[in-house]
Design a protein around this motif. Structure first.
Motif, mmCIF file in Angstrom:
data_model
loop_
_atom_site.group_PDB
_atom_site.id
_atom_site.type_symbol
_atom_site.label_atom_id
_atom_site.label_comp_id
_atom_site.label_asym_id
_atom_site.label_seq_id
_atom_site.Cartn_x
_atom_site.Cartn_y
_atom_site.Cartn_z
ATOM 1 N N LEU A 125 0.822 -1.202 0.000
ATOM 2 C CA LEU A 125 0.000 0.000 0.000
ATOM 3 C C LEU A 125 0.860 1.258 0.000
ATOM 4 C CD1 LEU A 125 -2.825 1.212 0.135
ATOM 5 C CD2 LEU A 125 -2.796 0.841 2.604
ATOM 6 N N LEU A 126 1.926 1.260 0.781
ATOM 7 C CA LEU A 126 2.825 2.416 0.797
ATOM 8 C C LEU A 126 3.460 2.621 -0.574
ATOM 9 C CD1 LEU A 126 4.275 4.715 2.237
ATOM 10 C CD2 LEU A 126 6.009 3.055 2.970
ATOM 11 N N ALA A 127 3.881 1.544 -1.215
ATOM 12 C CA ALA A 127 4.463 1.652 -2.551
ATOM 13 C C ALA A 127 3.464 2.255 -3.537
ATOM 14 C CB ALA A 127 4.930 0.286 -3.031
ATOM 15 N N VAL A 128 2.209 1.835 -3.456
ATOM 16 C CA VAL A 128 1.167 2.381 -4.329
ATOM 17 C C VAL A 128 0.977 3.874 -4.072
ATOM 18 C CG1 VAL A 128 -1.332 2.373 -4.735
ATOM 19 C CG2 VAL A 128 -0.062 0.218 -4.723
ATOM 20 N N GLN A 129 0.960 4.268 -2.808
ATOM 21 C CA GLN A 129 0.770 5.673 -2.482
ATOM 22 C C GLN A 129 1.931 6.531 -2.984
ATOM 23 O OE1 GLN A 129 0.122 4.959 1.741
ATOM 24 N NE2 GLN A 129 -2.020 5.580 1.553
ATOM 25 N N LEU A 130 3.143 6.013 -2.875
ATOM 26 C CA LEU A 130 4.304 6.744 -3.392
ATOM 27 C C LEU A 130 4.258 6.821 -4.915
ATOM 28 C CD1 LEU A 130 7.132 5.350 -1.064
ATOM 29 C CD2 LEU A 130 5.879 7.517 -0.860
ATOM 30 N N HIS A 131 3.757 5.765 -5.545
ATOM 31 C CA HIS A 131 3.577 5.771 -7.001
ATOM 32 C C HIS A 131 2.578 6.857 -7.399
ATOM 33 C CE1 HIS A 131 3.055 4.126 -11.083
ATOM 34 N NE2 HIS A 131 1.751 4.210 -10.881
ATOM 35 N N GLN A 132 1.461 6.936 -6.684
ATOM 36 C CA GLN A 132 0.442 7.940 -6.988
ATOM 37 C C GLN A 132 0.963 9.356 -6.775
ATOM 38 O OE1 GLN A 132 -2.742 7.504 -8.252
ATOM 39 N NE2 GLN A 132 -2.046 5.402 -8.575
ATOM 40 N N ALA A 133 1.883 9.503 -5.838
ATOM 41 C CA ALA A 133 2.456 10.823 -5.554
ATOM 42 C C ALA A 133 3.587 11.182 -6.509
ATOM 43 C CB ALA A 133 2.962 10.859 -4.113
ATOM 44 N N GLY A 134 3.947 10.272 -7.407
ATOM 45 C CA GLY A 134 5.014 10.532 -8.359
ATOM 46 C C GLY A 134 6.408 10.393 -7.789
ATOM 47 N N ILE A 135 6.514 9.772 -6.617
ATOM 48 C CA ILE A 135 7.813 9.620 -5.961
ATOM 49 C C ILE A 135 8.565 8.414 -6.518
ATOM 50 C CG2 ILE A 135 8.922 9.181 -3.723
ATOM 51 C CD1 ILE A 135 6.631 10.782 -2.448
#
Length: 405
Positions: free
Chosen positions: A118-128
């Motif tokens: 989930l953290l990886a997905v959130q960082l992906h969505q944030a463009g990180i």
């Protein structure tokens, strides 16, 4: 017996066996512990039904009947639109004989992989970061050259176990990594320590050409998250997930042990039960990242599927959608951090986990908005695993046979 004298025969071969146990393997069939009495235990925190006249499945009796000298304690949470049950039975601490409470904190082992994904997905969505970038984007050449097809594997393939990367806890291999943990845990064990036991090993298949559960995937993902963030990913996990959802009794193992008091987990050695937490508390790994409670794990799942303000539909699609799904066999797929399985006409997202002293299970049925979470602190012995499977069979049968309950 001191902590250093334990382990030694507690090889984590059984850990992977339970980590990949699915509903089709562990569920189906009837349980002799299935009762239809109304629960009455003082440990039961809530019980609501639109139809009070209907006789309800007795979840408390189910766990009460399973507790024994070898199955020390069980916590069970079942939440449906019409009923919520949270109950416990047995002992939390064999030294003090303290009674196990429903809000006790347990090490989740592999059940916690959904936090990492989930953290990886959130960082992906944030463009990180980019889930579809190859892992050589972040990992050093020294590591990549020791991973077969290392320049072809994507982060998404790590998270859905389609990378082919060798599993450091492969049950067919020796247990060198276990011996390493035992000899070095007091210095702290990290993702890098686990990864070293996968380096130089042959791949199971070319990336994207199969599915094989591998703890190495999540250890590598944890290293990538740390590299991208410039600090332990536990800090971002707290900011993006734990604090946002007000999970007050959830914390990252090894990094945030001061945030909560964990229930001892027991394994039997030479006729004595040993608390494994003093060892596991020193292990920081993205494959077994967090400790939590049954209700907070249920809260996480409810928010993943239903909270659009916290998790966008695009992020949810990255977590469980078509692009992230890989087939294990007909009716069973792996998404990011969760199994997806068809059962009696319903889709069930789930993940269980086992570590020496702890076993846990987390299941969610979106069509029924129903969550099932349960923990045991009796480790990986046969009787504990039998109880683990009995609970899953009985509870899922009670829900799927009567989905209105």
């Amino acid at each position: 017996m001191d902590t250093n004298s334990m382990i030694f025969r507690l090889k984590e071969r059984l850990t992977i066996a339970i980590a990949i146990c699915t509903l089709s393997a562990c569920g189906g069939g009837n349980s002799s512990n299935m009762q239809k009495d109304v629960p009455t235990s003082a440990h039961q925190t809530a019980l609501n039904s639109k139809d009070k006249a209907k006789v309800e499945f007795n979840y408390q009796k189910l766990i009460d009947d399973l507790v024994s000298d070898e199955i020390h304690g069980i916590i069970l949470h079942v939440s449906t639109p019409n009923r919520t049950f949270t109950g416990s039975s047995g002992t939390a601490n064999l030294t003090t004989q303290a009674t196990l409470q429903p809000d006790a904190v347990y090490h989740l082992a592999s059940t916690g992989k959904v936090f990492t994904a989930l953290l990886a997905v959130q960082l992906h969505q944030a463009g990180i970061l980019d889930l579809d970038a190859t892992i050589d984007t972040w990992l050093s050449p020294e590591i990549i050259e020791q991973i077969e097809y290392g320049t072809e594997i994507t982060l998404r393939q790590l998270l859905n176990h389609s990378s082919g990367v060798y599993n450091y806890s492969d049950p067919r291999s020796n247990d060198a990594y276990v011996e390493f943990v035992l000899a070095n845990y007091d210095k702290g064990i990290t993702n890098q320590d686990f990864v070293q036991f996968a380096l130089g090993q042959p791949a199971y298949f070319k990336p994207g050409k199969g599915a094989e559960y591998s703890n190495s995937n999540y250890a590598l993902a944890g290293m990538i998250l740390d590299s991208v963030l410039g600090h332990p990913n536990a800090h971002a996990m707290r900011d993006q997930i734990i604090d946002r959802l007000e999970l007050g009794n959830t914390f990252s193992v090894g990094i945030e042990n001061q945030f909560g008091e964990i229930t001892p987990g027991y394994e039997k050695q030479n006729g004595e039960y040993i608390n494994t937490w003093p060892i596991l508390s020193h292990v920081t790994s993205a494959s077994t990242p967090v400790a939590s409670t049954v209700t907070e794990l249920s809260t996480l799942m409810d928010n993943i599927f239903n909270n659009e303000q916290w998790l966008s539909s695009q992020a949810r699609e990255d977590l469980i959608g078509d692009k992230s799904r890989v087939s294990v066999f007909p009716g069973l797929e792996y998404v990011l951090g969760l199994w997806k399985e068809e059962m009696q006409g319903y889709t069930v997202y789930h993940h269980n986990g086992g570590n020496h002293g702890y076993v846990s299970n987390n299941l969610y049925i979106p069509e029924l908005n129903t969550s099932v979470v349960y923990f045991l602190n009796c480790g990986l012995n046969d009787k504990c695993l039998d109880a683990f499977q009995t609970i899953e069979r009985a509870v899922m049968e009670s829900i799927l046979a009567r989905p209105e309950v």
